[in-house]
Design a protein around this motif. Structure first.
Motif, PDB file in Angstrom:
ATOM      1  N   VAL A  29       0.592  -1.130  -0.069  1.00  0.00           N
ATOM      2  CA  VAL A  29       0.134   0.098  -0.025  1.00  0.00           C
ATOM      3  C   VAL A  29       0.895   1.235   0.019  1.00  0.00           C
ATOM      4  N   VAL A  30       1.764   1.228   0.746  1.00  0.00           N
ATOM      5  CA  VAL A  30       2.807   2.625   0.993  1.00  0.00           C
ATOM      6  C   VAL A  30       3.849   2.464   0.311  1.00  0.00           C
ATOM      7  N   LYS A  31       4.121   1.299  -0.658  1.00  0.00           N
ATOM      8  CA  LYS A  31       5.099   1.080  -1.736  1.00  0.00           C
ATOM      9  C   LYS A  31       6.730   1.173  -0.763  1.00  0.00           C
ATOM     10  N   SER A  32       6.690   0.645  -0.040  1.00  0.00           N
ATOM     11  CA  SER A  32       7.762   0.655   0.949  1.00  0.00           C
ATOM     12  C   SER A  32       8.854  -0.488   0.576  1.00  0.00           C
ATOM     13  N   ASP A  33       9.988  -0.223  -0.233  1.00  0.00           N
ATOM     14  CA  ASP A  33      10.897  -1.556  -0.305  1.00  0.00           C
ATOM     15  C   ASP A  33      11.244  -2.476   1.075  1.00  0.00           C
ATOM     16  N   ALA A  34      11.682  -1.224   1.850  1.00  0.00           N
ATOM     17  CA  ALA A  34      12.288  -1.951   2.987  1.00  0.00           C
ATOM     18  C   ALA A  34      11.267  -2.754   3.871  1.00  0.00           C
ATOM     19  N   LEU A  35      10.265  -2.335   4.105  1.00  0.00           N
ATOM     20  CA  LEU A  35       9.176  -3.100   4.725  1.00  0.00           C
ATOM     21  C   LEU A  35       8.628  -4.022   3.983  1.00  0.00           C
ATOM     22  N   PHE A  36       8.732  -4.081   2.656  1.00  0.00           N
ATOM     23  CA  PHE A  36       8.541  -5.346   1.693  1.00  0.00           C
ATOM     24  C   PHE A  36       9.422  -6.417   1.967  1.00  0.00           C
ATOM     25  N   ILE A  37      10.708  -6.392   2.069  1.00  0.00           N
ATOM     26  CA  ILE A  37      11.659  -7.222   2.265  1.00  0.00           C
ATOM     27  C   ILE A  37      11.758  -7.603   3.551  1.00  0.00           C
ATOM     28  N   ALA A  38      11.427  -6.929   4.668  1.00  0.00           N
ATOM     29  CA  ALA A  38      11.303  -7.236   6.061  1.00  0.00           C
ATOM     30  C   ALA A  38      10.264  -8.108   6.297  1.00  0.00           C
ATOM     31  N   SER A  39       8.861  -7.955   5.544  1.00  0.00           N
ATOM     32  CA  SER A  39       7.974  -8.790   5.645  1.00  0.00           C
ATOM     33  C   SER A  39       7.981 -10.087   5.110  1.00  0.00           C
ATOM     34  N   ILE A  40       8.897 -10.277   3.993  1.00  0.00           N
ATOM     35  CA  ILE A  40       9.083 -11.602   3.386  1.00  0.00           C
ATOM     36  C   ILE A  40      10.087 -12.365   4.318  1.00  0.00           C
ATOM     37  N   PHE A  41      11.211 -11.622   4.759  1.00  0.00           N
ATOM     38  CA  PHE A  41      11.937 -12.398   5.586  1.00  0.00           C
ATOM     39  C   PHE A  41      11.354 -12.882   6.947  1.00  0.00           C
ATOM     40  N   LEU A  42      10.507 -11.917   7.538  1.00  0.00           N
ATOM     41  CA  LEU A  42       9.619 -12.508   8.700  1.00  0.00           C
ATOM     42  C   LEU A  42       8.812 -13.707   8.320  1.00  0.00           C
ATOM     43  N   CYS A  43       8.141 -13.405   7.100  1.00  0.00           N
ATOM     44  CA  CYS A  43       7.118 -14.552   6.877  1.00  0.00           C
ATOM     45  C   CYS A  43       7.848 -15.893   6.813  1.00  0.00           C
ATOM     46  N   VAL A  44       8.952 -15.756   5.955  1.00  0.00           N
ATOM     47  CA  VAL A  44       9.614 -17.111   5.686  1.00  0.00           C
ATOM     48  C   VAL A  44      10.139 -17.837   7.141  1.00  0.00           C
ATOM     49  N   PHE A  45      10.877 -16.905   7.918  1.00  0.00           N
ATOM     50  CA  PHE A  45      11.629 -17.343   9.295  1.00  0.00           C
ATOM     51  C   PHE A  45      10.376 -17.835  10.128  1.00  0.00           C
ATOM     52  N   ALA A  46       9.390 -17.019  10.321  1.00  0.00           N
ATOM     53  CA  ALA A  46       8.235 -17.493  11.313  1.00  0.00           C
ATOM     54  C   ALA A  46       7.553 -18.788  10.526  1.00  0.00           C
ATOM     55  N   GLY A  47       7.326 -19.081   9.279  1.00  0.00           N
ATOM     56  CA  GLY A  47       6.796 -19.949   8.893  1.00  0.00           C
ATOM     57  C   GLY A  47       7.539 -21.335   9.139  1.00  0.00           C
ATOM     58  N   PHE A  48       8.905 -21.363   8.780  1.00  0.00           N
ATOM     59  CA  PHE A  48       9.729 -22.483   9.110  1.00  0.00           C
ATOM     60  C   PHE A  48       9.869 -22.819  10.490  1.00  0.00           C
ATOM     61  N   ALA A  49       9.897 -21.730  11.360  1.00  0.00           N
ATOM     62  CA  ALA A  49      10.235 -21.964  12.786  1.00  0.00           C
ATOM     63  C   ALA A  49       8.982 -22.589  13.393  1.00  0.00           C
ATOM     64  N   ALA A  50       7.755 -22.008  12.716  1.00  0.00           N
ATOM     65  CA  ALA A  50       6.613 -22.745  13.122  1.00  0.00           C
ATOM     66  C   ALA A  50       6.705 -24.576  13.106  1.00  0.00           C
ATOM     67  N   LEU A  51       7.316 -24.671  11.910  1.00  0.00           N
ATOM     68  CA  LEU A  51       7.280 -26.121  11.481  1.00  0.00           C
ATOM     69  C   LEU A  51       8.268 -26.733  12.544  1.00  0.00           C
ATOM     70  N   ILE A  52       9.354 -26.282  12.966  1.00  0.00           N
ATOM     71  CA  ILE A  52      10.221 -26.936  13.860  1.00  0.00           C
ATOM     72  C   ILE A  52      10.354 -26.602  15.208  1.00  0.00           C
ATOM     73  N   SER A  53       9.386 -25.726  15.855  1.00  0.00           N
ATOM     74  CA  SER A  53       9.408 -25.378  17.016  1.00  0.00           C
ATOM     75  C   SER A  53       8.649 -26.740  17.912  1.00  0.00           C
ATOM     76  N   THR A  54       7.735 -27.103  17.354  1.00  0.00           N
ATOM     77  CA  THR A  54       7.216 -28.332  18.396  1.00  0.00           C
ATOM     78  C   THR A  54       8.337 -29.548  18.638  1.00  0.00           C
ATOM     79  N   ARG A  55       9.052 -29.804  17.428  1.00  0.00           N
ATOM     80  CA  ARG A  55      10.057 -30.950  17.746  1.00  0.00           C
ATOM     81  C   ARG A  55      10.993 -30.091  18.370  1.00  0.00           C
ATOM     82  N   LEU A  56      11.683 -29.074  18.287  1.00  0.00           N
ATOM     83  CA  LEU A  56      12.596 -28.526  19.015  1.00  0.00           C
ATOM     84  C   LEU A  56      12.280 -28.137  20.701  1.00  0.00           C
ATOM     85  N   SER A  57      10.901 -27.791  20.989  1.00  0.00           N
ATOM     86  CA  SER A  57      10.477 -27.619  22.353  1.00  0.00           C
ATOM     87  C   SER A  57      10.508 -29.068  23.124  1.00  0.00           C
ATOM     88  N   ARG A  58      10.603 -29.945  22.692  1.00  0.00           N
ATOM     89  CA  ARG A  58      10.770 -31.363  23.294  1.00  0.00           C
ATOM     90  C   ARG A  58      12.204 -31.586  23.789  1.00  0.00           C
TER      91      ARG A  58
END
Length: 133
Positions: A29-58
Motif C-alpha cells: 500500500v505504501v510502496k516501501s521496499d524496506a518494509l516489503f523485504i522485512a515482511s518477506i524475511f519475517l514470513c519465511v523465518f516464522a513459517g519455517f520456525a513454526a514447523l520446527i518449534s514443536t520438535r525443538l521444544s521437546r
C-alpha cells in the motif's frame, strides 16, 4: 509405556507469520521496499520456525540454546554470502543458509523464552508443614 510431555503449540511463530503478512500488505500500500523485504524475511523465518518449534521444544534447554547459537551463526554466514553474491547469477549459494539459520534462531529463541515462562527457576513449591497430631 512412557507418557509424552504435552507439545508446545507454535502460537508465537504463527502470530509473527500473520504480522509479516500484514507488513506485506502495508508495504504494497505504501510502496516501501524496506518494509516489503522485512515482511518477506519475517514470513519465511516464522513459517519455517513454526514447523520446527514443536520438535525443538521437546529437547533439553542446553540443546535448544545450542540450536539457537547455530541458527545465529548460519544466519550471519548466509547474510554475508547473500550480500556478496547479490549481483552474481548463482543458483546455489551459501546465502541460502540465511533461511534455515534465521528460522532455527527464531525457533530457539522463542522456545527458550517459552520454556522459562513455563518452568520458573524460583523457589521449590511449598509443602504442607501443618502439624496434624
Amino acid at each position: 509405556m512412557s507418557v509424552d510431555t504435552p507439545q508446545r503449540q507454535p502460537v508465537p511463530e504463527l502470530v509473527l507469520l500473520f504480522i509479516g503478512g500484514f507488513m506485506y500488505v502495508a508495504a504494497t500500500v505504501v510502496k516501501s521496499d524496506a518494509l516489503f523485504i522485512a515482511s518477506i524475511f519475517l514470513c519465511v523465518f516464522a513459517g519455517f520456525a513454526a514447523l520446527i518449534s514443536t520438535r525443538l521444544s521437546r529437547q533439553s534447554r542446553r540443546t535448544i540454546a545450542l540450536a539457537t547459537v547455530v541458527g545465529v551463526v548460519l544466519t550471519g554466514v548466509g547474510a554475508v554470502y547473500m550480500v556478496k553474491d547479490a549481483s552474481e547469477p548463482v543458483i546455489f549459494s551459501l546465502g541460502l543458509l540465511l533461511y534455515p539459520g534465521g528460522s532455527l534462531a527464531l525457533s530457539g529463541f522463542i522456545n527458550l523464552v517459552s520454556n522459562r515462562r513455563r518452568k520458573p527457576r524460583s523457589n521449590p513449591p511449598l509443602t504442607d508443614v501443618t502439624d496434624r497430631t
